[in-house]
Scaffold this motif. Structure first.
Motif: not given
Lengths: 115, 114
Positions: A33, A48, A102, B31-32, B34, B36, B49, B51, B89, B100, B102, B104
């Motif tokens: 990414f 990405y 992921y 889905y997920a 995250h 940070y 992470v 889910t 974050l 994939e 994300l 933010f």
């Protein structure tokens, strides 16, 4: 593992010059990414790749920006010609699938200043 | 366009106190989620992470919970220390956006006062 490697860490260039940012993802990670961080817009995804193929480039600002991933261990983000408004920190991240999700890991970033 | 929101935007906490902040995200096609931790002049560091609805994760004094039905997650820090000062974050992965990709939030900037 060395983590995601980016070079250069800092780049100062004059308006109109070509700039190339480089990234080496973590070995074994399938996706890569490119993000840009600015005060105004926060962290935004530019493009990405998955298995070296560009999947989503909808965040690339304009034709002056291009990205390539010639192999699984290297990617470049090029700006030609550069403009002062391109000044930002550019992050590269790579990810792998852990079995449940992921997981993305960020590189240290390249701070670009265009004068 | 998905919207991930974090609150508060910034927070000052006395050393030793516990604190928490919120991330709200779209619950559709979730889905997920995250989390940070991002220190100034460094890169975002992955914390958790998650889910599954009701999931809880813990790493030392930091923990997180997840409610996927109502679309929120809390991050808790127990007994804050100066080294906890950072921007936290969150990012959501929703299947209708991309495999994939994300989304933010803008982060919660935490400052611990010694």
């Amino acid at each position: 593992d060395a983590g995601v490697i980016q070079s250069p860490r800092h780049e100062v260039t004059e308006m109109g010059q070509e700039v190339t940012l480089r990234c080496k993802p973590i070995s074994g990670h399938n996706s890569l990414f490119w993000y840009r961080q600015t005060m105004m817009r926060g962290l935004e995804l530019l493009i990405y790749f998955n298995n070296n193929v560009p999947i989503d480039d909808s965040g690339m600002p304009e034709d002056r920006f291009s990205a390539k991933m010639p192999n699984a261990s290297f990617s470049t983000l090029k700006i030609q010609p550069s403009e002062p408004r391109d000044s930002a920190v550019y992050f590269c991240a790579s990810s792998f699938f852990s079995g449940t999700a992921y997981e993305q890991y960020f590189g240290p970033g390249t701070r670009l200043t265009v004068t | 366009i998905l919207n991930v929101e974090q609150s508060p935007q910034s927070l000052h906490v006395q050393e030793g106190d516990s604190t928490n902040f919120t991330c709200s995200f779209p619950s559709s096609n979730f889905y997920a989620l995250h989390w940070y931790r991002w220190e100034t002049a460094k890169s975002p560091e992955a914390l958790f992470v998650m889910t599954l609805n009701g999931d809880e994760k813990k790493k030392g004094r930091i923990s997180a919970t997840l409610n996927t039905k109502e679309g929120y997650s809390y991050l808790y820090i127990k007994g804050s220390q100066p080294e906890d000062s950072a921007t936290y974050l969150c990012a959501s992965l929703n299947e209708d956006v991309g495999n994939e990709k994300l989304t933010f939030g803008t982060g919660t900037r935490l400052t611990i006062i010694p």
